[in-house]
Scaffold this motif. Structure first.
Motif, PDB file in Angstrom:
ATOM      1  N   ARG A   1       0.837  -1.195   0.000  1.00 46.92           N
ATOM      2  CA  ARG A   1       0.000   0.000   0.000  1.00 46.92           C
ATOM      3  C   ARG A   1       0.874   1.247   0.000  1.00 46.92           C
ATOM      4  NH1 ARG A   1      -3.819  -1.733   4.954  1.00 46.92           N
ATOM      5  NH2 ARG A   1      -1.792  -2.496   5.668  1.00 46.92           N
TER       6      ARG A   1
ATOM      7  N   ALA B   1      -1.342  -4.910  -2.828  1.00 48.50           N
ATOM      8  CA  ALA B   1      -2.600  -4.326  -2.361  1.00 48.50           C
ATOM      9  C   ALA B   1      -3.784  -4.949  -3.083  1.00 48.50           C
ATOM     10  CB  ALA B   1      -2.594  -2.808  -2.569  1.00 48.50           C
TER      11      ALA B   1
ATOM     12  N   TYR C   1      -8.429   0.722  -2.432  1.00 51.72           N
ATOM     13  CA  TYR C   1      -7.092   0.975  -1.895  1.00 51.72           C
ATOM     14  C   TYR C   1      -6.500   2.283  -2.409  1.00 51.72           C
ATOM     15  CZ  TYR C   1      -6.701  -3.676   0.164  1.00 51.72           C
ATOM     16  OH  TYR C   1      -6.878  -4.797   0.935  1.00 51.72           O
TER      17      TYR C   1
ATOM     18  N   GLY D   1      -1.601   1.300  -5.235  1.00 54.33           N
ATOM     19  CA  GLY D   1      -0.762   0.316  -4.560  1.00 54.33           C
ATOM     20  C   GLY D   1      -0.119  -0.659  -5.531  1.00 54.33           C
TER      21      GLY D   1
END
Length: 350
Positions: A98, A224, A247, A250
């Protein structure tokens, strides 16, 4: 069922009361033991009622929609973080995939493959994208020239163990070391240096495995979002974009499979159309990780292996562009002959 309905109503009334108090107060209320107990009771209720779910309940009760979401989501995120901490142990040797919103790195597992790697490299060259390849030792042993080509093209190389065995399943400490050492030896012979970046097969790690990898000076890289390949379904679909949006970017996980490699151009176009900036994997490394890898690869030395030149450049400047074709050819020509020649499997005679 009537008793369960009454219990559910009581729990909802309690949650509505807590939610209303937090909305009326000028300052947000501090967490108290009571809401935690209510969350646990509500979760237990849903587990014991197969025909009922929070999603189904929210459709018929607007109040429950906001209350259940505000109470249950923080709990699930807290539990997820706790589990990750127990499994891997966060420190400089772990990159969870991330990072800043809007930034995406492409990573490919399970190569090299003569049927897909050349095509993939040409796609990445055409789109001017730097990626990371996590290679399986037994496959790299059969295609050492492909390993060199990947690095000469300016991509990051990491290990995916020797035989893609699940490290934490029925493997002794000695067997895990053997999985890593055999791959180390191969990459040393092929590229002039071992790699200090690895991704565990299937992405799972036990605490003892993570401890061993730290002893062996490996930086573990996860992801991610995984790009999935399902039968009779598109690789790049709305589900992928929704998961990626959750997310905000990532590290993306892909595999060197024909259908997935064929979808790479579409994926890159889709990412750029949605405003994502495709960056090298080193963009997601902390300064501590970059400093460690810089020293591990002896990037400060002028006589370092030629194939590490762009890796060192990306550690120093993650925004560095891919090397030109002429530079790639110059590096490949300057390399010494391969120590380990490609091996062909003999067909068994029936």
């Amino acid at each position: 069922m009537a008793a369960r309905t009454v219990l559910l109503l009581l729990l909802l009334l309690e949650l509505v009361s807590i939610h209303a108090q937090s909305q009326e107060s000028e300052e947000p209320l501090k967490p108290k033991p009571k809401p935690r107990a209510v969350r646990g009771a509500l979760a237990q209720f849903f587990r014991s009622s197969p025909g009922l779910s929070s999603k189904r309940l929210s459709r018929s009760c607007p109040v429950a929609t906001s209350v259940t979401k505000s109470v249950m989501e923080p709990l699930s995120m807290k539990m997820k973080g706790a589990i990750e901490h127990v499994v891997v142990g966060r420190d400089k040797f772990f990159v969870d995939g991330r990072g800043p919103r809007g930034k995406v790195a492409l990573t490919f597992d399970d190569g090299p493959d003569p049927e897909t790697t050349h095509t993939l490299l040409s796609f990445l060259r055409r789109e001017n994208v730097s990626a990371a390849f996590f290679l399986v030792g037994v496959k790299a042993m059969r295609e050492p020239s492909l390993v060199r080509h990947i690095m000469a093209e300016g991509h990051i190389m990491g290990t995916h163990t020797w035989s893609h065995r699940r490290l934490e399943k029925r493997l002794s400490r000695k067997e895990m070391q053997e999985e890593m050492r055999k791959a180390e030896t191969l990459f040393m012979e092929t590229t002039g240096s071992r790699t200090y970046i690895m991704r565990p097969p299937f992405g799972t790690l036990a605490k003892r495995t993570m401890a061993l990898l730290k002893e062996m000076n490996y930086v573990v890289v996860r992801w991610a979002t995984a790009v999935r390949e399902a039968a009779k379904e598109k690789v790049v679909d709305e589900t992928l974009w929704h998961r990626l949006k959750a997310y905000g970017g990532g590290v993306l996980l892909l595999h060197e499979r024909p259908a997935m490699v064929s979808a790479v151009p579409e994926l890159i176009r889709g990412l750029r159309e949605r405003g994502y900036d495709i960056v090298p994997l080193t963009y997601f490394f902390s300064d501590e990780v970059r400093d460690f890898l810089w020293d591990a690869y002896d990037c400060q030395l002028e006589n370092r292996p030629p194939l590490l030149s762009h890796t060192c450049l990306l550690l120093h400047n993650p925004s560095a562009p891919l090397p030109r074709n002429t530079e790639v050819q110059r590096i490949l020509i300057s390399l010494p002959p391969l120590v380990r020649q490609p091996t062909t499997q003999k067909k068994e005679v029936p």
